[in-house]
Each structure stands twice: as C-alpha cells, then as structure tokens.
Design an enzyme around this catalytic site. Structure first.
Site, mmCIF file in Angstrom:
data_model
loop_
_atom_site.group_PDB
_atom_site.id
_atom_site.type_symbol
_atom_site.label_atom_id
_atom_site.label_comp_id
_atom_site.label_asym_id
_atom_site.label_seq_id
_atom_site.Cartn_x
_atom_site.Cartn_y
_atom_site.Cartn_z
ATOM 1 N N HIS A 272 38.926 37.427 41.127
ATOM 2 C CA HIS A 272 38.649 36.044 40.722
ATOM 3 C C HIS A 272 37.793 35.876 39.468
ATOM 4 O O HIS A 272 37.507 34.760 39.073
ATOM 5 C CB HIS A 272 38.048 35.261 41.902
ATOM 6 C CG HIS A 272 36.719 35.759 42.356
ATOM 7 N ND1 HIS A 272 35.860 34.992 43.117
ATOM 8 C CD2 HIS A 272 36.087 36.948 42.165
ATOM 9 C CE1 HIS A 272 34.773 35.693 43.373
ATOM 10 N NE2 HIS A 272 34.881 36.870 42.820
ATOM 11 N N HIS A 273 37.376 36.979 38.850
ATOM 12 C CA HIS A 273 36.636 36.849 37.576
ATOM 13 C C HIS A 273 37.542 37.004 36.352
ATOM 14 O O HIS A 273 37.111 36.749 35.229
ATOM 15 C CB HIS A 273 35.519 37.890 37.481
ATOM 16 C CG HIS A 273 34.496 37.777 38.567
ATOM 17 N ND1 HIS A 273 33.799 36.614 38.818
ATOM 18 C CD2 HIS A 273 34.056 38.683 39.487
ATOM 19 C CE1 HIS A 273 32.969 36.806 39.839
ATOM 20 N NE2 HIS A 273 33.113 38.045 40.269
ATOM 21 N N ALA A 274 38.759 37.483 36.555
ATOM 22 C CA ALA A 274 39.649 37.704 35.404
ATOM 23 C C ALA A 274 40.195 36.369 34.908
ATOM 24 O O ALA A 274 40.673 35.551 35.690
ATOM 25 C CB ALA A 274 40.801 38.616 35.804
#
Ligand SMILES: [Zn+2]
Length: 320
Positions: free
Chosen positions: A134-136
């Site tokens: 979920h950080h990409a």
C-alpha cells in the site's frame, strides 16, 4: 444473498530468500509459506482444495495499468530497489539475482491480488496470502512496496469489464498499521473508490498530501491497545459500510503489523485482537453483501504468519 465459498490464492514461490541477507530486515521472508502450512495443519486438505496458485508473475503490460514506464525502468537499478526495500545491502547484489529473488516473487503476489479480486467477485471471499503493497504509487516505491497491487487489481477488473468505471463503487479498507499513502495517491481523482484507513499517525509514512484523499481516516497514537483499536473499528465501520453501500468489491489490507510485538507498527494489539478485527470486518462486509479480497499487508515479527493463519482458520470455520 451473497454466496460465500472462500478461495485462497497462494504460491510457495511467494517466499523471499536471499541466503539469509533478508534477515537483516524485520520482515519474515518465509511468512507466506509458513502461514499456508500452519493453516493446513489446522484445516487439513480442505485448504488445499480451495487454494489456487498464480500461474505466472504479473507482466509488464499489467503493471503499466498503474505504473509509469520510467518507474518500471528505475527498478532495474539495485541501488534504487535497495532503497525501496529498505535493505541497503541489496544495492551490492547483481540485478539478475534481485530480479529472480525479489521482484519476481513480488510480481507473483501482484498476480495473486489480481486473482483474489476476481475470485472475490465470484466466491464472496478470497484471500491472497501476500500483497497489500500500500505504499507503492504510480511513479515511486517505498516502505517495502514495489508494485501497487491493489490499484493494479482494480484497474484490471475495469479493463475486463468486471467493474465499470464511473458506476461501480470500490471500497478499500486499509487496517495495516501504516497509512496506505500509495493507493491513496493513486486514487486521487477517482470518485469510485472509497478509502477507510486506520493507522498509527506516529510512524512512517506521515504523508499529509495522501491523507487528504482518505474518506474516513482514523489516526491512532503509538501504543493503542485492543480496547482502543477494536473500539475505533466498531465505531467507524458501520458508517463506512453505509457510505460504500452497494460497493461491487472491497479490498481489505489486513496488515498484521498492528501486533503488540511487531518491530515497526508501534501499536499494541494482541493476537486475539487481530483475529477479532478480521472477523468484524469480514462479517460486516458479507452482511452488507460486499465481496471482499483480503491481502496480508505488513507484518514485521516472527509470529506474523500465525496471525495470518488464525484469520484464515476463522474464515474456514465460519464459511466452509
Ligand atoms: Zn505496515
């Protein structure tokens, strides 16, 4: 009534192994196979019968549904990749090795998320024992997240016509300990996606700009325990389900880094609390007839795999 026949998406090739170098990071590179095997020990062959295996890693044209060419090219640099994975020692390894031992397993997990989303539409509940990166974002990787599997899966369903852009609502429930800034940035300007994010405000990524995209944000402070965490979840979830009523699918990032002994999450939730969280979310979605694809997200302790297995066992006890 939504028909629920849980499907698990998993491959033994999800595991990351670099001859022990990966142990320099608190992430357990073998948690995927450990979680599947632990669940199998409890559930038995019913798990094997309901498990499907991604046949191949996601391909470049699939990644390009979200990522830019420039970004995918940047990933050919060991230095850049080492920064994304937060393991500086990787910068010294040949790209060929990083490709086969790190990027390929991750692209396999992206394929797994794409499959889990599709299976959720058919079978009500599907779990990818990986993914939830979920950080990409479109043009940047960080915080161990290289590929934006969540949005790639949504976009793939749109391209195949299984979701209709501008019509079908999508709910992202992000209960990983970290704020999901990657999918929040990607979803900017996409009114079909509703985002619910409970996260520790005191840790990475502290992305204020991405925070503005969250439809319902519940920032917690480090040390939040079962009572606080489950209390906040119970307080906000009904309004989320109401707001996303009629959603065609939910993607649920069930990060186990909310665990009290996790090395990065900073929260203080017990194993029972993690299981309760997953039970509350899944039961609320099924009651609202929203199919759900669950992704395992972050988890930085030696016990992460047990928490994943606990929730998988719960799913099988409840719906199989
Ligand atoms: Zn996390």
């Amino acid at each position: 009534m939504l028909c629920v026949e849980p499907v698990v998406v998993y491959s033994p090739d999800y595991d990351l192994s670099l001859w022990g170098i990966e142990r320099l990071h608190p992430f357990d590179g073998r948690k995927f196979s450990r979680a599947w095997r632990e669940t199998h020990r409890v559930i038995g062959d019913t798990l094997a019968r309901r498990t499907i295996r991604p046949p191949r890693p996601a391909e470049r044209h699939e990644l390009l549904a979200i990522h830019t060419e420039e970004y995918l090219n940047k990933l050919r640099s060991p230095r850049y990749l080492a920064q994304v994975i937060e393991l500086p020692v990787l910068a010294a390894l040949p790209m060929r090795l990083l490709e086969s031992r790190v990027l390929k397993p991750m692209r396999l997990a992206v394929m797994g998320t794409m499959m889990a989303a599709r299976e959720a539409l058919r079978h009500g509940v599907a779990v990818n024992i990986a993914g939830g990166y979920h950080h990409a974002s479109r043009e940047k990787g960080e915080g161990f997240c290289v590929y934006a599997d969540i949005n790639i899966a949504i976009e793939t369903l749109r391209r195949s016509g299984e979701l209709i852009a501008g019509q079908d609502k999508v709910l992202i429930i992000d209960l990983d300990a970290h704020q999901g800034n990657g999918h929040e940035r990607i979803s900017a300007g996409d009114p079909d996606i509703f985002i619910f994010d409970i996260y520790n405000r005191d840790i990475f990524p502290q992305d204020r700009e991405a925070r503005a995209r969250i439809d319902r944000a519940v920032p917690l402070s480090s040390g939040a325990d079962d009572e606080t965490y489950i209390g906040q979840l119970r307080r906000h979830l009904p309004a989320v389900i109401r707001a996303a009523s009629g959603a065609k699918i939910a993607l649920y990032i069930a990060g186990t880094d909310i665990y009290e002994r996790d090395l990065l999450g900073g929260l203080c939730v017990s194993p029972e609390g993690i299981r309760a969280r997953d039970r509350i979310v899944l039961e609320a979605l099924i009651a609202a007839e929203i199919p759900v694809a669950m992704l395992t997200g972050g988890g930085y302790s030696r016990e992460s795999y047990r928490h994943i297995a606990n929730s998988l066992c719960y799913i099988f006890e409840k719906w199989v």
